[in-house]
Every structure is written in structure tokens, then in C-alpha cells.
Design an enzyme around this catalytic site. Structure first.
Site, short mmCIF file in Angstrom:
data_model
loop_
_atom_site.label_atom_id
_atom_site.label_comp_id
_atom_site.label_asym_id
_atom_site.label_seq_id
_atom_site.Cartn_x
_atom_site.Cartn_y
_atom_site.Cartn_z
N ASP A 75 0.87 -1.19 0.00
CA ASP A 75 0.00 0.00 0.00
C ASP A 75 0.90 1.23 0.00
O ASP A 75 1.76 1.38 0.87
CB ASP A 75 -0.88 -0.04 1.25
CG ASP A 75 -1.98 1.02 1.22
OD1 ASP A 75 -3.10 0.70 1.67
OD2 ASP A 75 -1.73 2.15 0.79
N ASP A 82 -3.45 2.17 -5.54
CA ASP A 82 -2.23 2.18 -4.71
C ASP A 82 -2.08 0.95 -3.83
O ASP A 82 -1.23 0.93 -2.95
CB ASP A 82 -2.17 3.45 -3.86
CG ASP A 82 -2.88 3.31 -2.53
OD1 ASP A 82 -3.97 2.69 -2.49
OD2 ASP A 82 -2.34 3.81 -1.53
N GLU A 83 -2.88 -0.06 -4.07
CA GLU A 83 -2.91 -1.17 -3.12
C GLU A 83 -3.07 -2.49 -3.87
O GLU A 83 -3.92 -2.59 -4.77
CB GLU A 83 -4.13 -0.93 -2.23
CG GLU A 83 -4.18 -1.70 -0.97
CD GLU A 83 -5.51 -1.47 -0.26
OE1 GLU A 83 -5.86 -2.32 0.54
OE2 GLU A 83 -6.19 -0.47 -0.54
P1 TTP Z 1 -5.40 4.86 0.91
O1 TTP Z 1 -4.35 3.82 0.67
O2 TTP Z 1 -6.58 4.50 1.74
O3 TTP Z 1 -4.75 6.13 1.59
P2 TTP Z 1 -3.35 6.81 1.34
O4 TTP Z 1 -2.51 6.04 0.37
O5 TTP Z 1 -3.60 8.23 0.95
O6 TTP Z 1 -2.71 6.83 2.77
P3 TTP Z 1 -2.07 5.62 3.59
O7 TTP Z 1 -0.64 6.00 3.80
O8 TTP Z 1 -2.85 5.59 4.85
O9 TTP Z 1 -2.23 4.39 2.75
O10 TTP Z 1 -5.97 5.42 -0.45
C1 TTP Z 1 -5.15 5.55 -1.61
C2 TTP Z 1 -5.56 6.74 -2.41
O11 TTP Z 1 -6.92 6.63 -2.82
C3 TTP Z 1 -5.49 8.03 -1.65
O12 TTP Z 1 -4.19 8.63 -1.74
C4 TTP Z 1 -6.54 8.88 -2.25
C5 TTP Z 1 -7.54 7.90 -2.79
N1 TTP Z 1 -8.73 7.88 -1.93
C6 TTP Z 1 -9.84 8.59 -2.33
O13 TTP Z 1 -9.83 9.20 -3.40
N2 TTP Z 1 -10.93 8.59 -1.51
C7 TTP Z 1 -10.95 7.93 -0.31
O14 TTP Z 1 -11.96 7.96 0.41
C8 TTP Z 1 -9.80 7.20 0.09
C9 TTP Z 1 -9.76 6.46 1.41
C10 TTP Z 1 -8.71 7.21 -0.75
MG MG Z 2 -2.22 4.01 0.59
#
Ligand code: TTP
Ligand code: MG
Length: 478
Positions: free
Chosen positions: A11, A105-106
Site C-alpha cells: 500500500d 495504490d494497493e
Molecule cells: P489509501 O491507501 O486508503 O490512503 P493513502 O494512500 O492516501 O494513505 P495511507 O498511507 O494511509 O495508505 O488510499 C489511496 C488513495 O486513494 C489516496 O491517496 C486517495 C484515494 N482515496 C480517495 O480518493 N478517496 C478515499 O476515500 C480514500 C480512502 C482514498
Molecule cells: Mg495508501
């Protein structure tokens, strides 16, 4: 659950915000919020520096500004996120052919399906650190958290424990103890509703679920969900890692307690489900060509109806409209037991012309259009990733066609490439810097300055993934 820790979960950290910091050197180490730009926008994500002020995903833009008034608020640049996502997914496929992307991103990686020796945890740690270093190198600065465990659940828990910019391996044999102290929300499938129900039963942690009786859980949650929950609490999870190409459709369906005959009611349900489906579609970064509805009548006969578009769509409005049209072709008087809507026929989103085809819908999809037109800042949380392209030559006034929303990349005939720092009162302020330059100078222009235009292409990355075929699922055979 497997005998070895052969499932990996990766992630990216603060993904959208990290891409912005990478591409805008003056924002590195600073609070950055992506989304929440327009009057009614919602935060997509915040950099860790902004999270320190309490800014969170899905928070209203106004609230985020109150908490972090000095943060940079940027509209999202979907193409840039997709470029980096493709690099990371292609890298993961070097480790195993079985990579399941959950969103941009995951992803899960089935290491056992690749040529990886999973017998030693130390060996896996070396492999994962090499992978993390390659992510930084190939994305030119993004960091990833990686978790490894004996199931998807364990791998996901592990990456969460490794966050940010870390690695965690759950050693086989320690699964149940590892998850025991976690909140019930960590269990796959436990969302706000189930969490609330469990809290009312006095169940807050996974250990509480372990102690609860299956009979009690069954009474409250129903047999199948109770059994699943109970199993997860003891780390029983044998869900397979399914590679992206196997993700051929995304759908949602509802079974009703009493058969529904009211068309209006069914249409409302369809609209709501279309929203859920499209949200998942967007998280994958896909556009869908086909919409399918499924209707099961009181006598259990099941009907499906499909409609395809020429290009892919990720518009809630188009998907919902197609669903309603399909429903219109069915006689519902007998009573509907089950209603579902799904999308399939995925195509990658990187095809610019799709945005042009889609531009009719933007007034509906981009919910902040009217709200943000007044301040000229445009964009709105979830939707602004689209509006960047839709506003160009779209159905808006001439000014908005310029699309100078905060964060977008621009080019000046003499000063070169930069990004929009702010707009207002007929002026655009630009910082002239890119990923490849040091911090750059700031200059202001009239927003109709002919020397200033939106940058059309992304700067290429030094390492681009092998093209293309297997990076997005192929459209279905006709
Ligand atoms: P996430 O992996 O949930 O968050 P993140 O990568 O920003 O932070 P973390 O370090 O906690 O992993 O989500 C990935 C991307 O997806 C995030 O950068 C933006 C997008 N996203 C949205 O557009 N809406 C949302 O509600 C969420 C949770 C994420
Ligand atoms: Mg993330």
C-alpha cells in the site's frame, strides 16, 4: 490460511499527496491536502504532515482548512497517479504473475504463485525490502508499506502495522495473537454498520470476537456472517489472490425481505447501487463499457439485461441511466426479490478521448461545478480528478475552459513548466518547478494570458512499465 507467509500486501503511503510532493519540490515535507478544493469538496487524502493537524480522507474541505490553514490544497491529477500506479503494479508482476490490484495504490501478491521461496521469514524480509527500494527508485520517490502473512487478512494487517514506509511480517503461528488486540474494524467486511452492532454487544476487539459465542453472534448477525467473522477472528482466511485480469466485473445486488413492485423504489435502489459500483470502478482506475442489471422475480426466475457503450465510462449518471433503461424493459408487476447492477468490459482510463466523449455528463458527475465556479478554483474531492480533463473544451464558460485549478500543471511560453499555486480575481499564480528541478520561483498572470496554457502531457518517468496489454483487463470478446 497457508503454512507459509506467502501473501504480500503493498500500500503506497499517502498516495495522491506523495505524488504531489514528488512532482512539486517546494511541497516536500509540507502539509498537502488533495481534494477539498471547491466549496463543497471532500478530502481524498492528506500528506502525513497534514494528518498531524487532524486532516483525514473524506473530511469536508472547509473542516480540513480550519485544521490545517497553511496546507497546500490541490485538485487531483488522476493521470499522474495512474502513471505511478502502473509502474508499481508492473513491478509487482515481476515477483509473481498473480497480482490483485485493489485500487490504484494497493495490491495483493501471491508469492507462492511466483518463483519465491517463502520458507524463511528472514528471506521474505530481504525480498520485501528490495521491493520497497525498487518502488522508491522506479516511482522516483514514492514510498510503500508492505505486509506479508499467511493469508490476505494477515498481509493486510501486516502492511497496516508497517505503515508508513515500513515492513511487517506476521510469522506463521503468531496470527491469532497478532490480531487479538486489533479493533473489530480490522476484520475484512466489518464496516461502520457491523462495527456499531458489535459495539452494542460489547465487542470491540478481535479478542472479544474470539471470546464471543458463535450462537450469540449468529443471533445478532445471521449465520453466514457470524461464521465468517468468527473464522476471521481465529485468522481463518483462505480467500485466493485473484489477478487483476480475473476481475472482469464489479457488481452490487440487493435481496429484499418482501418482494418489491414499485418501479420508482427499484429505480432509487438502482441509482444508489450504481454509485457504489462506480466508486469501486474508480478505485480501480477503470472505465467500463458494459452495464448489466439482474432481476430475480418472486418465482425465482432471474433475468439479466446488458447495454454497452462505444467507449468506457465511469460516470454514475450514465451507469444509473443505463440501468434504469434496462429496467424499463421488464415487467415488474410480479414482484422483485433481488435487484443487481454491475459493470464490465473494463478499459484503462488513460485514453484522453474518453473524457471528451464523457463531457456531456460532467455537470452531473462533478457535483461542485456550480459551487466552485464562483471562486474559480474548480474541482471537488472525488470528482476533480475528472474535471481536469472535462473542463477543457467542455460545456463551461470560456474562463473555466482554461482549467487553472490549484495543482494542475501548466506551461508558459518563456518560463517553462510549473503548477498552479492559486487563482482568484482574474489572476493565476504559478510556481515554476517540476519533479526534476529544485524549488522554483512564483509568478502571477492574468488568467487569460495567452502565453500560459495547461500542460498536455505528463513528464515521462525514467522507468516506464512494459506496454501494454496486460496492465488493464482486455475488453470482452464481442
Ligand atoms: P489509501 O491507501 O486508503 O490512503 P493513502 O494512500 O492516501 O494513505 P495511507 O498511507 O494511509 O495508505 O488510499 C489511496 C488513495 O486513494 C489516496 O491517496 C486517495 C484515494 N482515496 C480517495 O480518493 N478517496 C478515499 O476515500 C480514500 C480512502 C482514498
Ligand atoms: Mg495508501
Amino acid at each position: 490460511m497457508r503454512a507459509t507467509a506467502s501473501v504480500l500486501h503493498l500500500d503506497l503511503d499517502a498516495f495522491f499527496a506523495s505524488v504531489e510532493q514528488r512532482d512539486k519540490p517546494s511541497l516536500r515535507g509540507k502539509p498537502v491536502v488533495v481534494g477539498g478544493v471547491g466549496a463543497r469538496g471532500v478530502v481524498a487524502t492528506a500528506s502525513y504532515e497534514a494528518r498531524a493537524f487532524g486532516v483525514r480522507s473524506a473530511m469536508a474541505g472547509g473542516e480540513a482548512r480550519r485544521r490545517a490553514p497553511y496546507a497546500a490544497f490541490l485538485s487531483s491529477r488522476f493521470a499522474a497517479y495512474q502513471q505511478s500506479s502502473r509502474i508499481v503494479m508492473a513491478l509487482l508482476r515481476e515477483y509473481s504473475p498473480r497480482v490483485e490490484a485493489l485500487s490504484l495504490d494497493e495490491a495483493f501478491v501471491d508469492l507462492a504463485a511466483g518463483d519465491v521461496d517463502c520458507s524463511s521469514v528472514e528471506g521474505l524480509q530481504v525480498l520485501a525490502e528490495r521491493l520497497r527500494a525498487q518502488v522508491v527508485e522506479r516511482t522516483e520517490g514514492l514510498t510503500a508499506s508492505v505486509g506479508i502473512g499467511s493469508s490476505k487478512f494477515m498481509a493486510k494487517v501486516a502492511s497496516e502495522l508497517g505503515k508508513p514506509d515500513g515492513l511487517h511480517v506476521v510469522r506463521p503461528g503468531t496470527e491469532v495473537a497478532t490480531i487479538a488486540p486489533l479493533p473489530v474494524r480490522a476484520i475484512p467486511g466489518v464496516g461502520p454498520v457491523s462495527e456499531e452492532k458489535l459495539h452494542r454487544l460489547g465487542i470491540h476487539t478481535v479478542a472479544d470476537v474470539q471470546r464471543a459465542s458463535l450462537t450469540e453472534l449468529t443471533r445478532e448477525l445471521g449465520a453466514s456472517w457470524a461464521a465468517g467473522l468468527h473464522g476471521f477472528a481465529f485468522a481463518r482466511d483462505d480467500r485466493p489472490v485473484e489477478s487483476e485480469r480475473e476481475t472482469k466485473s464489479i457488481s452490487v445486488e440487493d435481496t429484499f425481505e418482501t418482494d418489491l413492485v414499485d418501479r420508482g423504489e427499484l429505480e432509487t435502489i438502482l441509482d444508489r447501487d450504481a454509485e457504489v459500483v462506480v466508486a469501486r470502478l474508480r478505485r480501480h482506475g477503470f472505465f467500463a463499457r458494459t452495464v448489466t442489471i439482474k432481476v430475480r422475480f418472486a418465482d425465482f426466475t432471474t433475468h439479466t439485461r446488458s447495454r454497452s457503450f462505444i467507449g468506457g465510462t465511469d460516470s454514475v449518471e450514465r451507469v444509473a441511466r443505463a440501468g434504469r433503461d434496462l429496467l424499463a424493459g421488464l415487467d415488474l408487476r410480479e414482484g422483485v426479490r433481488l435487484l443487481g447492477i454491475g459493470v464490465s468490459g473494463f478499459v484503462g482510463a488513460a485514453q484522453e478521448e474518453l473524457f471528451e466523449v464523457e463531457s456531456d455528463d460532467s455537470g452531473v458527475v462533478t457535483s461542485s461545478v456550480t459551487g466552485s465556479a464562483a471562486d474559480g478554483s474548480g474541482g471537488d474531492g472525488q470528482a476533480d480528478e475528472r474535471s481536469v480533463d472535462q473542463h477543457r473544451g467542455g460545456p463551461f464558460g470560456r474562463r473555466r475552459d482554461r482549467g487553472f485549478m490549484p495543482g494542475v500543471e501548466v506551461e508558459h511560453d518563456e518560463l517553462g513548466r510549473g503548477w498552479v499555486w492559486g487563482t482568484g480575481l482574474g489572476r493565476v499564480t504559478v510556481r515554476f518547478e517540476t519533479r526534476l528541478t529544485p524549488h522554483g520561483p512564483v509568478r502571477s498572470f492574468l488568467d487569460d494570458d495567452p502565453q500560459l496554457t495547461r500542460a498536455v502531457d505528463l513528464l515521462p518517468m525514467a522507468w516506464e512499465p512494459p506496454e501494454p496489454a496486460d496492465e488493464s483487463p482486455a475488453p470482452p470478446a464481442e
